[in-house]
Design an enzyme around this catalytic site. Structure first.
Site, PDB file in Angstrom:
ATOM      1  N   SER A   9       0.828  -1.212   0.000  1.00 59.90           N
ATOM      2  CA  SER A   9       0.000   0.000   0.000  1.00 59.90           C
ATOM      3  C   SER A   9       0.862   1.260   0.000  1.00 59.90           C
ATOM      4  O   SER A   9       0.329   2.372   0.015  1.00 59.90           O
ATOM      5  CB  SER A   9      -0.958   0.002   1.197  1.00 59.90           C
ATOM      6  OG  SER A   9      -0.266  -0.211   2.406  1.00 59.90           O
TER       7      SER A   9
ATOM      8  N   THR B   2     -42.108  23.320  -9.943  1.00 60.17           N
ATOM      9  CA  THR B   2     -42.281  21.947  -9.454  1.00 60.17           C
ATOM     10  C   THR B   2     -42.452  21.108 -10.716  1.00 60.17           C
ATOM     11  O   THR B   2     -43.001  21.606 -11.718  1.00 60.17           O
ATOM     12  CB  THR B   2     -43.517  21.794  -8.533  1.00 60.17           C
ATOM     13  OG1 THR B   2     -44.684  22.049  -9.308  1.00 60.17           O
ATOM     14  CG2 THR B   2     -43.481  22.737  -7.345  1.00 60.17           C
ATOM     15  N   HIS B   3     -41.954  19.904 -10.707  1.00 57.67           N
ATOM     16  CA  HIS B   3     -41.956  19.054 -11.910  1.00 57.67           C
ATOM     17  C   HIS B   3     -41.254  19.737 -13.089  1.00 57.67           C
ATOM     18  O   HIS B   3     -41.572  19.470 -14.236  1.00 57.67           O
ATOM     19  CB  HIS B   3     -43.381  18.689 -12.329  1.00 57.67           C
ATOM     20  CG  HIS B   3     -44.242  18.189 -11.207  1.00 57.67           C
ATOM     21  ND1 HIS B   3     -44.330  16.862 -10.863  1.00 57.67           N
ATOM     22  CD2 HIS B   3     -45.020  18.854 -10.317  1.00 57.67           C
ATOM     23  CE1 HIS B   3     -45.144  16.726  -9.828  1.00 57.67           C
ATOM     24  NE2 HIS B   3     -45.566  17.924  -9.470  1.00 57.67           N
TER      25      HIS B   3
ATOM     26  N   SER C 153     -15.573  25.170 -27.034  1.00 57.23           N
ATOM     27  CA  SER C 153     -15.623  23.930 -27.803  1.00 57.23           C
ATOM     28  C   SER C 153     -14.458  23.915 -28.777  1.00 57.23           C
ATOM     29  O   SER C 153     -14.034  24.960 -29.265  1.00 57.23           O
ATOM     30  CB  SER C 153     -16.950  23.865 -28.569  1.00 57.23           C
ATOM     31  OG  SER C 153     -16.827  22.995 -29.678  1.00 57.23           O
TER      32      SER C 153
ATOM     33  N   LYS D 201     -19.674  28.291 -28.902  1.00 60.57           N
ATOM     34  CA  LYS D 201     -20.082  27.652 -27.654  1.00 60.57           C
ATOM     35  C   LYS D 201     -19.338  28.113 -26.430  1.00 60.57           C
ATOM     36  O   LYS D 201     -18.163  28.459 -26.480  1.00 60.57           O
ATOM     37  CB  LYS D 201     -19.930  26.130 -27.777  1.00 60.57           C
ATOM     38  CG  LYS D 201     -20.923  25.565 -28.771  1.00 60.57           C
ATOM     39  CD  LYS D 201     -21.259  24.143 -28.469  1.00 60.57           C
ATOM     40  CE  LYS D 201     -22.011  24.016 -27.170  1.00 60.57           C
ATOM     41  NZ  LYS D 201     -22.190  22.610 -26.840  1.00 60.57           N
TER      42      LYS D 201
ATOM     43  N   GLU E 183     -20.889  20.627 -14.745  1.00 57.04           N
ATOM     44  CA  GLU E 183     -21.033  19.281 -15.323  1.00 57.04           C
ATOM     45  C   GLU E 183     -20.074  18.294 -14.656  1.00 57.04           C
ATOM     46  O   GLU E 183     -20.438  17.148 -14.357  1.00 57.04           O
ATOM     47  CB  GLU E 183     -20.760  19.306 -16.828  1.00 57.04           C
ATOM     48  CG  GLU E 183     -21.873  19.954 -17.627  1.00 57.04           C
ATOM     49  CD  GLU E 183     -21.498  20.059 -19.101  1.00 57.04           C
ATOM     50  OE1 GLU E 183     -22.141  19.377 -19.898  1.00 57.04           O
ATOM     51  OE2 GLU E 183     -20.568  20.813 -19.443  1.00 57.04           O
TER      52      GLU E 183
HETATM   53  N1  ARG Z   1      -1.248  -1.610   5.009  1.00 57.67           N
HETATM   54  C1  ARG Z   1      -2.189  -2.175   5.926  1.00 57.67           C
HETATM   55  C2  ARG Z   1      -3.551  -1.499   5.759  1.00 57.67           C
HETATM   56  O1  ARG Z   1      -3.611  -0.567   5.027  1.00 57.67           O
HETATM   57  C3  ARG Z   1      -1.684  -1.968   7.297  1.00 57.67           C
HETATM   58  C4  ARG Z   1      -2.149  -2.958   8.292  1.00 57.67           C
HETATM   59  C5  ARG Z   1      -1.639  -4.273   7.974  1.00 57.67           C
HETATM   60  N2  ARG Z   1      -1.730  -5.190   9.048  1.00 57.67           N
HETATM   61  C6  ARG Z   1      -1.513  -6.485   8.814  1.00 57.67           C
HETATM   62  N3  ARG Z   1      -1.524  -7.251   9.807  1.00 57.67           N
HETATM   63  N4  ARG Z   1      -1.281  -6.931   7.611  1.00 57.67           N
HETATM   64  O2  ARG Z   1      -4.556  -1.872   6.300  1.00 57.67           O
END
Ligand code: ARG
Length: 476
Positions: free
Chosen positions: A40, A172-173, A294, A300, A307
């Site tokens: 992560s 309304t509507h 555009s 335009k 949007e």
């Molecule tokens: N990177 C993990 C998360 O985002 C951290 C916690 C991970 N804990 C574990 N026991 N693998 O949740």
């Protein structure tokens, strides 16, 4: 790609193994694709400030509880502050081998402090750590969103104040219903935003609870003091149950639901601005700074900002759904599925903040109402028909009877191609003897609006009251 020689060793990643983050139980590093899949660090560095704050609080608590010496605690804190400074200087760039921000910090601390760095994780798990980081992060973002909501509300209020006397058709509507005060219309969005602020304030209390010290799932035999870290980090309370502490992600759902409603409100306003800016309505002009052209059609001017806001609402709702589904089948306690909460939450926050800012700018300098078009619109329809019925009702004609009479009159006017105000007095009196010359005043759009004096109505005095209340609420 060169074909693998049969005798070549399988590729391994840099995470894990006895030399990596994990225990000696592991002999081999991860498959590189699995390593990428598992990590992560590519997105959770966003939590670095909170991870450092949480670790500093944890280190100090370990010191104050005598788990480590006071001097060791201060060295850990100094090391963590060094990492903060390195990050500020752009010199903290952990790679995949770190897996996540928590390991990245710990590894760097060990680089800096040697074996003392290895004491930081005493009595703590990444499970309570990540929950702590995420809550600290979201708590701050809620405050940023609150600030963005205030700016957006002030922009609405300023426009409303400028248009306290301007009329606009009320629908309304999406059919013309009754003329209203433009300020009244804009203030409806201020009310929605106020509810958004209340909701965020309310759920913030549930975000602001410390899971730290729940450890992996069951607590810890280390004599820690959870209230010490909670207080140091500004949490209002601690989770009462360690399993709940590490597996609760309700707050991500609650927050995303509140953000979804913010987006619903922004999207509805966006839709109106888009309609208003169309040639068919022609109620607003978009300024060059907030509209786009555009590539093909030179005439335009496109309302891309509203949007995009309308479109981005969808991704926020999607994240809400994603979080619900991610959580719903998880057994207690921590599961790696939770790692998925981050990108969702980060995107919800970023999108909501971006949209609030864009809409605030659009209101501040991007749109101007066209009073001449609005005047013409309210004067040229039958949206004063209710007031004819109300006029008769005020003179004692039962409302339903009056309603039917006026319905017939509107039908004849439509056939003749005339408006109610164009009918001579005789025609009115033919319809009902209760009509007098003051009917013309009563159906004038400005009078139609002014007459709606009921509390919360569009009458000018009621709107002035609303304006004052909103201004008082939004005072710095
Ligand atoms: N990177 C993990 C998360 O985002 C951290 C916690 C991970 N804990 C574990 N026991 N693998 O949740």
């Amino acid at each position: 790609m060169a074909p693998d020689a049969p005798e070549s060793k399988p590729a391994v990643g840099v995470t894990g193994g006895a030399d990596g983050s994990w225990s000696n139980r592991f002999e081999q590093g991860l498959h590189p694709a699995i390593e990428r899949f598992n990590a992560s660090i590519g997105f959770d560095l966003e939590l670095l400030p909170q991870d450092l704050d949480g670790s500093i609080a944890h280190a100090r608590m370990l010191g104050s509880c005598g788990v480590i010496t006071a001097e060791e605690a201060e060295q850990l804190v100094a090391g963590l502050e060094t990492i903060r400074a390195e990050a500020a200087a752009g010199a903290f760039n952990p790679g995949l081998e770190a897996e996540d921000v928590h390991f990245a910090v710990e590894r760097r601390l060990i680089d800096l402090l040697g074996s003392l760095g290895k004491k930081l994780h005493t009595g703590r798990s990444r499970n309570d750590q990540v929950g702590t980081d995420l809550r600290l992060w979201l708590r701050q973002k809620i405050d940023h969103i609150d600030g963005a909501l205030v700016r957006y509300e002030r922009a609405l209020l300023a426009l409303a104040e400028a248009h306290a006397q301007t009329l606009i058709p009320g629908y309304t509507h999406l059919q013309r219903a009754q003329p209203i005060c433009l300020a009244h219309h804009l203030l409806a969005y201020v009310e929605m935003a106020e509810r958004d602020r209340q909701r965020l304030g309310d759920l913030r209390r549930r975000v602001n609870i410390s899971p730290l010290g729940a450890a992996a799932l069951a607590g810890t035999p280390v004599p820690i003091d959870r209230r010490h870290t909670a207080e140091a980090l500004g949490f209002e309370a601690i989770y009462a149950n360690s399993l709940d502490a590490v597996s609760d992600r309700d707050f991500t759902v609650e927050f995303s639901a509140a953000a979804s409603l913010v987006m619903v409100h922004l999207s509805r306003l966006s839709e109106e601005v888009i309609l208003w800016a169309s040639e068919e309505f022609g109620f607003v002009r978009l300024s060059d700074r907030c509209a786009t052209g555009s590539s093909l059609m030179p005439q335009k001017k496109n309302p891309d900002v509203p949007e995009l806001v309308r479109g981005k609402a969808g991704r926020v709702f999607g994240h809400l759904q994603g979080l619900l589904v991610m959580i719903k089948g998880l057994p207690l306690a921590y599961n790696k599925d939770f790692q998925e909460d981050k990108e969702a939450l980060f995107d919800v926050v970023r999108t909501t903040l971006d949209c609030l800012e864009a809409m605030a700018i659009l209101l501040e300098e991007g749109i101007s109402f066209r009073p001449e078009r609005l005047e013409a619109a309210v004067a040229a329809d039958f949206s004063n028909a209710t007031d004819v019925a109300d006029y008769l009702a005020a003179k004692g004609v039962p409302f339903r009877e009056a309603y039917q009479l006026v319905g017939g009159l509107v039908k004849r006017c439509l056939a003749e191609g005339v408006l109610l105000r164009e009918l001579p007095l005789e025609r009115w009196q033919e319809l009902h003897p209760a009509f007098a010359a003051d009917i013309f005043e009563a159906i004038h759009p400005r009078q139609v609006v002014a007459a709606r004096r009921s509390e919360g109505g569009t009458g000018f005095e009621q709107v002035a009251k609303q304006l004052r209340r909103a201004a008082a609420r939004l005072e710095p």
